[in-house]
Design a protein around this motif. Structure first.
Motif, PDB file in Angstrom:
ATOM      1  N   LEU A   1       0.835  -1.204   0.000  1.00  0.00           N
ATOM      2  CA  LEU A   1       0.000   0.000   0.000  1.00  0.00           C
ATOM      3  C   LEU A   1       0.870   1.255   0.000  1.00  0.00           C
ATOM      4  CD1 LEU A   1      -2.855  -0.904   2.496  1.00  0.00           C
ATOM      5  CD2 LEU A   1      -3.066  -0.491   0.057  1.00  0.00           C
ATOM      6  N   VAL A   2       1.890   1.263   0.810  1.00  0.00           N
ATOM      7  CA  VAL A   2       2.781   2.418   0.894  1.00  0.00           C
ATOM      8  C   VAL A   2       3.504   2.637  -0.435  1.00  0.00           C
ATOM      9  CG1 VAL A   2       4.820   3.360   2.062  1.00  0.00           C
ATOM     10  CG2 VAL A   2       3.054   2.184   3.380  1.00  0.00           C
ATOM     11  N   PHE A   3       3.994   1.567  -1.027  1.00  0.00           N
ATOM     12  CA  PHE A   3       4.711   1.659  -2.293  1.00  0.00           C
ATOM     13  C   PHE A   3       3.779   2.150  -3.396  1.00  0.00           C
ATOM     14  CE2 PHE A   3       7.017  -0.288  -5.953  1.00  0.00           C
ATOM     15  CZ  PHE A   3       8.189   0.398  -5.792  1.00  0.00           C
ATOM     16  N   GLY A   4       2.552   1.629  -3.432  1.00  0.00           N
ATOM     17  CA  GLY A   4       1.583   2.070  -4.431  1.00  0.00           C
ATOM     18  C   GLY A   4       1.232   3.536  -4.276  1.00  0.00           C
TER      19      GLY A   4
ATOM     20  N   ILE B   1       4.119   5.716  -5.598  1.00  0.00           N
ATOM     21  CA  ILE B   1       4.212   5.780  -7.063  1.00  0.00           C
ATOM     22  C   ILE B   1       3.104   6.664  -7.633  1.00  0.00           C
ATOM     23  CG2 ILE B   1       4.002   4.421  -9.178  1.00  0.00           C
ATOM     24  CD1 ILE B   1       5.540   2.231  -7.812  1.00  0.00           C
ATOM     25  N   VAL B   2       1.887   6.549  -7.104  1.00  0.00           N
ATOM     26  CA  VAL B   2       0.797   7.403  -7.581  1.00  0.00           C
ATOM     27  C   VAL B   2       1.089   8.864  -7.252  1.00  0.00           C
ATOM     28  CG1 VAL B   2      -1.644   7.940  -7.262  1.00  0.00           C
ATOM     29  CG2 VAL B   2      -0.935   5.572  -7.545  1.00  0.00           C
ATOM     30  N   ALA B   3       1.642   9.130  -6.071  1.00  0.00           N
ATOM     31  CA  ALA B   3       1.984  10.511  -5.710  1.00  0.00           C
ATOM     32  C   ALA B   3       3.050  11.072  -6.642  1.00  0.00           C
ATOM     33  CB  ALA B   3       2.462  10.565  -4.264  1.00  0.00           C
ATOM     34  N   ILE B   4       4.034  10.273  -6.992  1.00  0.00           N
ATOM     35  CA  ILE B   4       5.068  10.722  -7.928  1.00  0.00           C
ATOM     36  C   ILE B   4       4.454  11.040  -9.284  1.00  0.00           C
ATOM     37  CG2 ILE B   4       7.090   9.946  -9.237  1.00  0.00           C
ATOM     38  CD1 ILE B   4       7.929   8.425  -6.671  1.00  0.00           C
ATOM     39  N   SER B   5       3.491  10.219  -9.715  1.00  0.00           N
ATOM     40  CA  SER B   5       2.835  10.472 -11.000  1.00  0.00           C
ATOM     41  C   SER B   5       2.050  11.778 -10.965  1.00  0.00           C
ATOM     42  CB  SER B   5       1.892   9.315 -11.337  1.00  0.00           C
ATOM     43  OG  SER B   5       2.616   8.121 -11.466  1.00  0.00           O
TER      44      SER B   5
ATOM     45  N   MET C   1       4.354   8.783 -17.357  1.00  0.00           N
ATOM     46  CA  MET C   1       3.408   9.099 -16.288  1.00  0.00           C
ATOM     47  C   MET C   1       2.261   8.090 -16.257  1.00  0.00           C
ATOM     48  SD  MET C   1       0.427  11.454 -15.365  1.00  0.00           S
ATOM     49  CE  MET C   1      -0.095  11.247 -16.991  1.00  0.00           C
ATOM     50  N   LEU C   2       1.757   7.697 -17.408  1.00  0.00           N
ATOM     51  CA  LEU C   2       0.676   6.711 -17.456  1.00  0.00           C
ATOM     52  C   LEU C   2       1.145   5.345 -16.964  1.00  0.00           C
ATOM     53  CD1 LEU C   2      -1.064   7.631 -20.832  1.00  0.00           C
ATOM     54  CD2 LEU C   2      -1.928   7.996 -18.512  1.00  0.00           C
ATOM     55  N   LEU C   3       2.353   4.956 -17.337  1.00  0.00           N
ATOM     56  CA  LEU C   3       2.885   3.676 -16.869  1.00  0.00           C
ATOM     57  C   LEU C   3       3.112   3.689 -15.360  1.00  0.00           C
ATOM     58  CD1 LEU C   3       5.419   2.798 -19.702  1.00  0.00           C
ATOM     59  CD2 LEU C   3       3.251   1.674 -19.208  1.00  0.00           C
ATOM     60  N   ASP C   4       3.621   4.799 -14.839  1.00  0.00           N
ATOM     61  CA  ASP C   4       3.808   4.927 -13.388  1.00  0.00           C
ATOM     62  C   ASP C   4       2.473   4.853 -12.650  1.00  0.00           C
ATOM     63  OD1 ASP C   4       6.511   5.064 -13.475  1.00  0.00           O
ATOM     64  OD2 ASP C   4       6.643   7.223 -13.173  1.00  0.00           O
ATOM     65  N   THR C   5       1.473   5.526 -13.199  1.00  0.00           N
ATOM     66  CA  THR C   5       0.153   5.504 -12.570  1.00  0.00           C
ATOM     67  C   THR C   5      -0.426   4.095 -12.582  1.00  0.00           C
ATOM     68  OG1 THR C   5      -0.214   7.780 -13.276  1.00  0.00           O
ATOM     69  CG2 THR C   5      -2.145   6.523 -12.613  1.00  0.00           C
ATOM     70  N   ALA C   6      -0.291   3.393 -13.701  1.00  0.00           N
ATOM     71  CA  ALA C   6      -0.797   2.021 -13.785  1.00  0.00           C
ATOM     72  C   ALA C   6      -0.075   1.114 -12.795  1.00  0.00           C
ATOM     73  CB  ALA C   6      -0.638   1.500 -15.211  1.00  0.00           C
ATOM     74  N   LEU C   7       1.237   1.272 -12.694  1.00  0.00           N
ATOM     75  CA  LEU C   7       2.003   0.466 -11.740  1.00  0.00           C
ATOM     76  C   LEU C   7       1.577   0.780 -10.307  1.00  0.00           C
ATOM     77  CD1 LEU C   7       4.325  -1.546 -11.280  1.00  0.00           C
ATOM     78  CD2 LEU C   7       5.858   0.412 -11.159  1.00  0.00           C
ATOM     79  N   GLY C   8       1.376   2.052 -10.009  1.00  0.00           N
ATOM     80  CA  GLY C   8       0.927   2.434  -8.676  1.00  0.00           C
ATOM     81  C   GLY C   8      -0.432   1.856  -8.341  1.00  0.00           C
ATOM     82  N   ILE C   9      -1.340   1.875  -9.309  1.00  0.00           N
ATOM     83  CA  ILE C   9      -2.671   1.313  -9.074  1.00  0.00           C
ATOM     84  C   ILE C   9      -2.590  -0.191  -8.857  1.00  0.00           C
ATOM     85  CG2 ILE C   9      -4.894   0.876 -10.194  1.00  0.00           C
ATOM     86  CD1 ILE C   9      -4.634   3.715 -11.396  1.00  0.00           C
ATOM     87  N   LEU C  10      -1.739  -0.864  -9.604  1.00  0.00           N
ATOM     88  CA  LEU C  10      -1.550  -2.309  -9.391  1.00  0.00           C
ATOM     89  C   LEU C  10      -1.006  -2.595  -7.996  1.00  0.00           C
ATOM     90  CD1 LEU C  10      -0.147  -3.491 -12.834  1.00  0.00           C
ATOM     91  CD2 LEU C  10      -2.357  -4.054 -11.823  1.00  0.00           C
ATOM     92  N   TRP C  11      -0.018  -1.810  -7.547  1.00  0.00           N
ATOM     93  CA  TRP C  11       0.537  -1.987  -6.206  1.00  0.00           C
ATOM     94  C   TRP C  11      -0.519  -1.709  -5.144  1.00  0.00           C
ATOM     95  CZ3 TRP C  11       4.670  -4.253  -4.238  1.00  0.00           C
ATOM     96  CH2 TRP C  11       5.740  -4.518  -5.076  1.00  0.00           C
ATOM     97  N   LEU C  12      -1.336  -0.672  -5.369  1.00  0.00           N
ATOM     98  CA  LEU C  12      -2.409  -0.373  -4.415  1.00  0.00           C
ATOM     99  C   LEU C  12      -3.403  -1.533  -4.355  1.00  0.00           C
ATOM    100  CD1 LEU C  12      -3.197   3.379  -5.038  1.00  0.00           C
ATOM    101  CD2 LEU C  12      -2.323   2.351  -2.940  1.00  0.00           C
ATOM    102  N   GLY C  13      -3.750  -2.070  -5.509  1.00  0.00           N
ATOM    103  CA  GLY C  13      -4.664  -3.214  -5.544  1.00  0.00           C
ATOM    104  C   GLY C  13      -4.090  -4.426  -4.831  1.00  0.00           C
ATOM    105  N   ALA C  14      -2.805  -4.680  -5.037  1.00  0.00           N
ATOM    106  CA  ALA C  14      -2.164  -5.805  -4.341  1.00  0.00           C
ATOM    107  C   ALA C  14      -2.129  -5.564  -2.839  1.00  0.00           C
ATOM    108  CB  ALA C  14      -0.743  -6.002  -4.877  1.00  0.00           C
TER     109      ALA C  14
END
Length: 58
Positions: A5-8, A11-15, A29-42
């Motif tokens: 959750l923290v990592f996600g 990454i979203v904040a950086i985006s 930026m779109l790839l970072d946001t997608a990665l952040g959302i995946l981390w948040l989901g996990a």
């Protein structure tokens, strides 16, 4: 709170910060946001459905 959750969130904040810059790299930026959302989901999945200790296991 899970580290995923923290990592996600990081990454979203950086985006979001990248949106405020004048030289936006949209694809990155779109790839970072997608990665952040995946981390948040996990992280949410681990927090919600992760293994729990039972009170009887003392």
């Amino acid at each position: 709170m899970s580290y995923t959750l923290v990592f996600g969130l990081a990454i979203v904040a950086i985006s979001i910060v990248r949106l405020t810059r004048s030289d936006i790299d949209l694809l990155l930026m779109l790839l970072d946001t997608a990665l952040g959302i995946l981390w948040l989901g996990a992280g949410v999945w681990r927090w919600r459905f992760g293994p729990r200790k039972w009170k009887g296991d003392r």
